[in-house]
Design an enzyme around this catalytic site. Structure first.
Site, PDB file in Angstrom:
ATOM      1  N   GLU A 191       3.236 -17.808  10.025  1.00 17.62           N
ATOM      2  CA  GLU A 191       2.164 -18.089   9.064  1.00 17.62           C
ATOM      3  C   GLU A 191       1.953 -19.569   8.784  1.00 17.62           C
ATOM      4  O   GLU A 191       2.301 -20.079   7.721  1.00 17.62           O
ATOM      5  CB  GLU A 191       2.400 -17.328   7.748  1.00 17.62           C
ATOM      6  CG  GLU A 191       2.309 -15.835   7.911  1.00 17.62           C
ATOM      7  CD  GLU A 191       2.095 -15.075   6.604  1.00 17.62           C
ATOM      8  OE1 GLU A 191       2.086 -15.705   5.539  1.00 17.62           O
ATOM      9  OE2 GLU A 191       1.907 -13.853   6.668  1.00 17.62           O
ATOM     10  N   GLU A 392       3.579  -8.662  11.063  1.00 22.40           N
ATOM     11  CA  GLU A 392       3.836  -8.196   9.701  1.00 22.40           C
ATOM     12  C   GLU A 392       2.677  -7.329   9.239  1.00 22.40           C
ATOM     13  O   GLU A 392       1.522  -7.620   9.541  1.00 22.40           O
ATOM     14  CB  GLU A 392       3.945  -9.368   8.698  1.00 22.40           C
ATOM     15  CG  GLU A 392       5.235 -10.136   8.776  1.00 22.40           C
ATOM     16  CD  GLU A 392       5.331 -11.242   7.718  1.00 22.40           C
ATOM     17  OE1 GLU A 392       4.681 -11.133   6.652  1.00 22.40           O
ATOM     18  OE2 GLU A 392       6.056 -12.214   7.973  1.00 22.40           O
TER      19      GLU A 392
HETATM   20  C1  PNW Z   1       3.861 -13.212   4.182  1.00 17.15           C
HETATM   21  N1  PNW Z   1      -1.888 -13.686   1.146  1.00 17.15           N
HETATM   22  O1  PNW Z   1       3.309 -14.025   3.188  1.00 17.15           O
HETATM   23  C2  PNW Z   1       5.177 -13.857   4.610  1.00 17.15           C
HETATM   24  O2  PNW Z   1       5.250 -14.096   6.002  1.00 17.15           O
HETATM   25  C3  PNW Z   1       6.390 -13.111   4.145  1.00 17.15           C
HETATM   26  O3  PNW Z   1       7.494 -13.960   4.108  1.00 17.15           O
HETATM   27  C4  PNW Z   1       6.097 -12.460   2.802  1.00 17.15           C
HETATM   28  O4  PNW Z   1       7.223 -11.913   2.184  1.00 17.15           O
HETATM   29  C5  PNW Z   1       5.061 -11.383   3.058  1.00 17.15           C
HETATM   30  O5  PNW Z   1       3.926 -11.912   3.744  1.00 17.15           O
HETATM   31  C6  PNW Z   1       4.580 -10.674   1.806  1.00 17.15           C
HETATM   32  O6  PNW Z   1       3.970 -11.567   0.944  1.00 17.15           O
HETATM   33  C7  PNW Z   1       2.017 -13.850   2.715  1.00 17.15           C
HETATM   34  O7  PNW Z   1      -2.120 -14.248   0.052  1.00 17.15           O
HETATM   35  C8  PNW Z   1       1.700 -14.504   1.537  1.00 17.15           C
HETATM   36  O8  PNW Z   1      -2.800 -13.100   1.760  1.00 17.15           O
HETATM   37  C9  PNW Z   1       0.410 -14.456   1.022  1.00 17.15           C
HETATM   38  C10 PNW Z   1      -0.575 -13.737   1.686  1.00 17.15           C
HETATM   39  C11 PNW Z   1      -0.268 -13.069   2.861  1.00 17.15           C
HETATM   40  C12 PNW Z   1       1.029 -13.135   3.360  1.00 17.15           C
END
Ligand code: PNW
Length: 486
Positions: A191, A392
């Site tokens: 990400e 994911e």
């Molecule tokens: C991901 N959004 O983060 C990360 O890769 C993980 O470490 C995390 O635990 C997981 O998703 C769940 O949050 C994100 O705002 C954070 O769309 C924010 C977003 C998407 C993914």
């Protein structure tokens, strides 16, 4: 979790309903040799933040500063996975996973970011990989899931400097050399969008009703747009240099790609004009990360839009950034917007997410299964990807332990069944999806939300470290066993 076959009915089932049931499942299968995985990341589960010679990461620093994280939670202990990895691998096997995406903590390997490696850190991942292989679970290693060595932050301002990108490539090559005999799949960076934006300026993500949500993260900087674009550029450059280092120092046959949370536009109609508009929007909205890594150029629109704030780059760097990959990994949780065709030069019109659009528990998490159809679709139609991993997908839910000691996460089952229905539909339409990694294997440290948001298939009591597979774990095991939506 009960080990009885959970689909077995105790009452007398009629043969017609048996037939309907097997037809339902037969028409919803995934391609042969599909990977049914779960994912985690080092900082979110390992704990042991200062053991066995590990260096400090920017997340250690960030969580140790009061006010950054809900309840001032930290990952100091987290799931104590560093000491409990054997139990955790056994649980993964129990819930039917045949693949595991974990991340390596760079400061465990190079406590100072570069220079002298720490053999105890390497040894931990080597033991983990052996344990996985013995359990019949294929290891997929992510090299950067945000826990940058603090030394590189102090010395270079982290990804503000090309030096960090170069150090990352050295570390990536080292890992391919030392784990490549058993790890066949590497993801470079997790990400780009999340860690660059959250860490270097603050991350604005669209939620319902035209609102945006502002999320932060380590190292907690607030750069100008021009400086931020340069950080983005260094991150994709780090990815490209790492791909080259892995090819140079890993074994032949080692496969490599990235894991990006691309922005996903959903067409209002599934007609050719609308789909084309959504594809255009995808290329445009992801110009800074996915598009440049797969095309080797910043689009004209991107350079025009950023103007004087555009990143500084060379043609050589663009070539490196677009080093050929074996697969594309995408983290898919939600649609970014809906899209319709338009006569405007950009060729699409954005339609915001309505305020009443349903949400999962995380405030940013717009619920919409269709994004898991369109994200891999767009990646294949725009860039001709030969192999795509959903690196994911999953959701947080308000999980509690019931009086009988179990966790009944019905909404996660709804989430998985509806999202995977769309993913299966994509594979049935010829989109080459090779595997799916559910986020997450276990409840864990959810960054700025601390331990409040539970994404796991396995419930973790963070006081006792007791693990309890949730009802959704039973669902997932059955789906993996049948290679189908159940
Ligand atoms: C991901 N959004 O983060 C990360 O890769 C993980 O470490 C995390 O635990 C997981 O998703 C769940 O949050 C994100 O705002 C954070 O769309 C924010 C977003 C998407 C993914």
């Amino acid at each position: 979790m009960t080990r009885r076959n959970p689909t077995k009915l105790t009452g007398a089932a009629t043969s017609t309903s048996d037939q309907a049931s097997s037809r339902r499942i037969r028409t919803r299968t995934f391609p042969k040799r599909f990977y049914w995985g779960v994912g985690t990341s080092s900082y979110q589960i390992e704990g042991a933040w200062n053991e066995d010679g590990k260096g400090k990461s920017i997340w250690d620093t960030y969580t140790h500063t009061p006010g950054h994280i809900k309840n001032n939670d930290t990952g100091d202990v987290a799931n104590d996975h560093y000491h409990r990895y054997k139990e955790d691998v056994a649980l993964m096997k129990d819930i039917g996973a045949n693949a595991y995406r974990f991340s390596i903590a760079w400061p465990r390997i190079f406590p100072e970011g570069a220079g002298k490696p720490n053999s105890k850190g390497l040894d931990f991942y080597s033991r983990l990989v052996d344990e996985l292989k013995a359990a019949g679970i294929e290891p997929f290693a992510t090299l950067y899931h945000w826990d940058l060595p603090q030394t590189l932050q102090d010395k270079y301002g982290g990804w503000q400097s090309k030096e960090t990108a170069k150090a990352f490539a050295d570390y990536a090559g080292f890992m391919a050399e030392h784990l490549g005999d058993r790890v066949k799949h590497f993801f470079t960076i997790n990400e780009f969008r999340s860690f660059v934006e959250a860490g270097y300026q603050g991350f604005d993500t669209q939620v319902g009703g035209g609102k945006t949500l502002h999320l932060g993260g380590a190292p907690g900087l607030r750069l100008s747009n021009g400086d931020l674009n340069q950080v983005r550029h260094h991150a994709v450059l780090g990815h490209g240099l790492a791909v080259q280092a892995i090819r140079a120092r890993g074994r032949t046959g080692t496969k490599v790609g990235f894991a990006e949370n691309m922005l996903v536009p959903v067409p209002v109609l599934e007609t050719p004009e609308y789909v084309k508009a959504a594809e255009r929007a995808t290329r445009d909205l992801n110009a800074d990360f996915t598009t440049v890594m797969l095309e080797g150029r910043y689009t004209d629109e991107y350079l025009k839009k950023t103007g004087k704030d555009a990143p500084k780059f060379t043609d050589d760097e663009l070539k490196t950034i677009a080093s050929p990959l074996d697969f594309v990994g995408i983290n898919v949780y939600k649609p970014n917007r809906y899209v319709a065709p338009s006569d405007e030069p950009q060729g699409y019109r954005s339609i915001p997410i309505n305020a009443s659009h349903p949400n999962m528990q995380s405030e940013w998490h717009v619920f919409d299964p269709q994004c898991l159809y369109w994200a891999p679709h767009h990646v294949q139609s725009l860039w001709g990807a030969k192999s795509i991993f959903i690196t994911e997908n999953g959701c947080a839910a308000s999980d509690v332990v019931a009086n009988d000691g179990r966790v009944y996460d019905s909404d996660r089952i709804m989430f998985l069944r509806t999202y995977l229905t769309e993913l299966q539909r994509a594979t049935a339409h010829g989109v080459p999806v090779s595997g799916y990694f559910l986020w997450s294997g276990q409840d864990n440290f959810e960054w700025i939300y601390g331990y409040g948001n539970r994404f796991g298939l396995i419930y973790v009591d963070f006081k006792t470290q007791k693990r309890i597979p949730k009802l959704s774990a039973m669902w997932y095991r059955e789906a993996a066993r049948r290679n189908a939506v159940v």
